[in-house]
Design a protein around this motif. Structure first.
Motif: not given
Lengths: 183, 183
Positions: B46-59
């Motif tokens: 998900i992180t890679e597909a959307l170009g966001i940070s791993r922590s953002n994904t977690s939250m």
DNA sequence: CAGTCTTTTCAGTAATTATTGAAATTATAC
DNA sequence: GTATAATTTCAATAATTACTGAAAAGACTG
């Protein structure tokens, strides 16, 4: 304009809920104030009652007008704008549903229709297109239904809602999942 | 995880609509991605597909879980969490309705009930109390109805919605305000 | 049309919300 | 136990949204 403690509680609650409802605190408070006010209020009275700036009131009224949630009227020998919320909660409810639909659902429905004009037929894109179609179908079903209910008069709609799950009997089906009788 | 242009358009739209829906862009995008994905995705994908940070994904996953909009599952010999959106749009819709009700309506209903325990009987406060009572009555009517519809199976609910304004005939009333037949 | 009252606009600031990166925690394997 | 993988937390920062004050615009009066 002074507000009683009783009124304050209601106004402050609407202010706090504002952010959850996608409006800001000021707009929530103003609407609460107008809703319970027994008479129309002008911008100055609103400003004073809520302790906000005059310009904030002006912008909020513009937004509430865009939502069609307030009416403007005038008093004799007074050129200021006086605002009211509609008296009838049912009318307010219909406006809310219509506006939220227009702002929150219609843009998506429109995007989905566009994406489905020439749906891909192979691979993961084909799968995505099927999911988009499912979403659009549900949206159209629900919004069509909301339109129908909005066109009913209050009496009919109330009757229908009170019927609740009992409507299934009228539909002639024995597909009831769970018994939930209502008044 | 790479996404096609077709998928991108849908994902970006959900990101943009996010703020109108009371969620943030990241959450909107993730949900769109999961909804159209033919297979479960882990946080890294998900992180890679959307170009966001791993922590953002977690939250964001935490928030989506709180909304009960995603499921977690595991693959053999892989200890990462894999996420999916429910397959059935009807189920998603029911969850959305239930959660929005809980977050956006229930707190207000509860406040109104409190304010109406001992309603003032004189002056402007009495007027306010009457308006509060009207609002609560409408809220209870609508939420009760939503509960009933949520308890129906999809087939029944679909049938009911397609019936649209025609339901008035079943109610035996000639109070139709406007004719709006539906398929 | 000059003066006054009212409303609106908008640039600047305040407040809130979203996102990141680094560190801490949790879970599993060896 | 230690090492490694995965996830979560959280303080710092970025981005967005809300609010204000001052100035402009609009509307009516005499």
């Amino acid at each position: 304009m002074k507000t009683t403690a009783y009124q304050q509680a209601f106004i402050l609650h609407f202010g706090e809920m504002g952010s959850r409802w996608g409006i800001n605190r000021t707009i929530g408070q103003i609407y609460a104030l107008l809703y319970i006010s027994p008479r129309p209020l002008n911008a100055e009275q609103i400003t004073e009652a809520l302790g906000i700036s005059r310009s904030n009131t002006s912008m909020a009224m513009k937004e509430l007008s865009a939502w069609q949630l307030v009416r403007v009227q005038h008093l004799p020998d007074d050129r200021r704008d006086y605002f009211t919320a509609p008296d009838d909660v049912w009318e307010i409810f219909r406006t809310l549903v219509a506006e939220r639909r227009r702002r929150e659902i219609e843009p998506t429905a429109s995007m989905l229709r566009g994406a489905l004009v020439a749906p891909p037929e192979q691979g993961d894109d084909a799968h995505a297109a099927r999911k988009l179609a499912e979403m659009l179908e549900l949206i159209e079903l629900v919004t069509g239904w909301l339109d129908d209910v909005s066109d009913m008069d209050q009496r009919t709609a109330t009757q229908l809602m009170k019927l609740g799950g009992g409507v299934q009997k009228l539909l002639g089906a024995g597909r009831r999942k769970k018994e939930t009788p209502r008044a």
